[in-house]
Design a protein around this motif. Structure first.
Motif, PDB file in Angstrom:
ATOM      1  N   ASP A   5      -1.811   6.182   2.193  1.00  0.00           N
ATOM      2  CA  ASP A   5      -1.774   4.715   2.085  1.00  0.00           C
ATOM      3  C   ASP A   5      -3.074   4.165   1.500  1.00  0.00           C
ATOM      4  OD1 ASP A   5       0.772   4.170   2.852  1.00  0.00           O
ATOM      5  OD2 ASP A   5       0.291   3.718   4.940  1.00  0.00           O
TER       6      ASP A   5
ATOM      7  N   LYS B 116      -3.058   0.714  -3.691  1.00  0.00           N
ATOM      8  CA  LYS B 116      -2.711  -0.690  -3.478  1.00  0.00           C
ATOM      9  C   LYS B 116      -2.106  -1.279  -4.744  1.00  0.00           C
ATOM     10  CE  LYS B 116      -6.205  -1.729   0.055  1.00  0.00           C
ATOM     11  NZ  LYS B 116      -6.508  -0.318   0.364  1.00  0.00           N
TER      12      LYS B 116
ATOM     13  N   THR C 251       0.872  -1.169   0.000  1.00  0.00           N
ATOM     14  CA  THR C 251       0.000   0.000   0.000  1.00  0.00           C
ATOM     15  C   THR C 251       0.913   1.224   0.000  1.00  0.00           C
ATOM     16  OG1 THR C 251      -0.115   0.005   2.415  1.00  0.00           O
ATOM     17  CG2 THR C 251      -1.857  -1.173   1.231  1.00  0.00           C
ATOM     18  N   TYR C 252       0.481   2.268  -0.666  1.00  0.00           N
ATOM     19  CA  TYR C 252       1.335   3.446  -0.793  1.00  0.00           C
ATOM     20  C   TYR C 252       0.456   4.654  -1.052  1.00  0.00           C
ATOM     21  CZ  TYR C 252       0.700   2.595  -5.815  1.00  0.00           C
ATOM     22  OH  TYR C 252       0.157   2.382  -7.058  1.00  0.00           O
TER      23      TYR C 252
END
Length: 278
Positions: free
Chosen positions: A157, A160, A152-153
């Motif tokens: 966040d 995905k 996840t970023y």
């Protein structure tokens, strides 16, 4: 003319008569020059040779620059309606690399009733195989999918990235003369252009026959992510199989480099692949 001695007369006698006259003329000329110098008369200035005039820029011939035409790499193809790919030509066999590691454990077998494809079901960290309507991506093309959330970023966040094992029919029928290689290439080209970020460059790293079909593996090299995605490249494999139906069945496997320790799973799936014909 001055008088000459007998010796001098002997030296001159064999010469023609005009030679003494010429000598006298020379003496007269030297006397005249001497008088001019004595009286201060200047010598005429030497005439300088004409200067070499360089042509002006308007007079210079115009040399048109030779146009430079970029020459694409022979194995590289990028068109306005297709992705940038360094391809392995059809008919050239390059075996899938052997990746180190044990990969995932096999926990069972998956059979896709629509395509007839049957292959290994992998255990954790993979999720169990399920119909596509129950997965994170629902685009109407796939029948079954195993997924793995790899990261996840993003600032919150909220982005995905997934690894996938998908089975489906190719979305269009093959034309006359098309091959399983063409079907696998079409699958990878579509995925590269629609699933991966813009600017992704592909390199085909394997092209080999499988039972009833063809395998094509491509390394997808993605540009840096402005949202902080860690994955920079991804191993994607398309296996197109003739099942006797108008459209070939395709198994698509894609795993990012953040989980390269799972790249041996590709070999597990290839070895397990079968076709259950109706």
């Amino acid at each position: 003319m001055p008088r000459m001695s007998d010796r001098m007369r002997g030296l001159v006698a064999p010469l023609p008569r005009w030679v003494p006259l010429l000598g006298g003329a020379v003496l007269v000329a030297e006397l005249v020059v001497g008088l001019r110098l004595a009286t201060g008369e200047e010598r005429p200035a030497a005439v300088a040779p004409p200067a070499r005039i360089s042509p002006t820029s308007a007079e210079l011939p115009v040399q048109m620059p030779t146009p430079t035409v970029p020459r694409p790499s022979p194995a590289h193809s990028a068109t306005s309606d297709g992705p940038a790919v360094e391809r392995i030509a059809e008919g050239t066999v390059v075996a899938l690399p052997r990746y180190p590691g044990r990969g995932s454990k096999v926990i069972g077998r998956v059979t896709d009733p629509k395509t007839g494809l049957s292959f290994a079901e992998l255990g954790a960290p993979w999720r169990r195989s399920r119909p596509i309507g129950d997965g994170p991506v629902q685009d109407g093309r796939y029948n079954l999918r195993q997924t793995l959330l790899t990261e996840t970023y993003g600032p919150d966040d909220d982005r995905k990235w997934w690894a996938d094992i998908d089975s489906q029919h190719l979305w269009s029928e093959l034309d006359a003369g098309d091959s399983p290689y063409d079907a696998a290439r079409a699958m990878l080209d579509d995925r590269q252009g629609s699933v991966f970020p813009a600017g992704t460059a592909g390199e085909d790293i394997a092209s080999q026959p499988v039972r009833g079909g063809w395998l094509l593996a491509r390394m997808m090299r993605m540009p840096p992510s402005p949202d902080g995605r860690e994955a920079s490249q991804e191993l994607s494999v398309a296996i197109a199989v003739d099942t006797g139906q108008p459209r070939p069945a395709v198994l698509w496997i894609t795993i990012p480099d953040t989980h390269r320790h799972l790249w041996p799973d590709v070999h597990t799936l290839v070895r397990s692949l079968k076709v259950n014909r109706a």
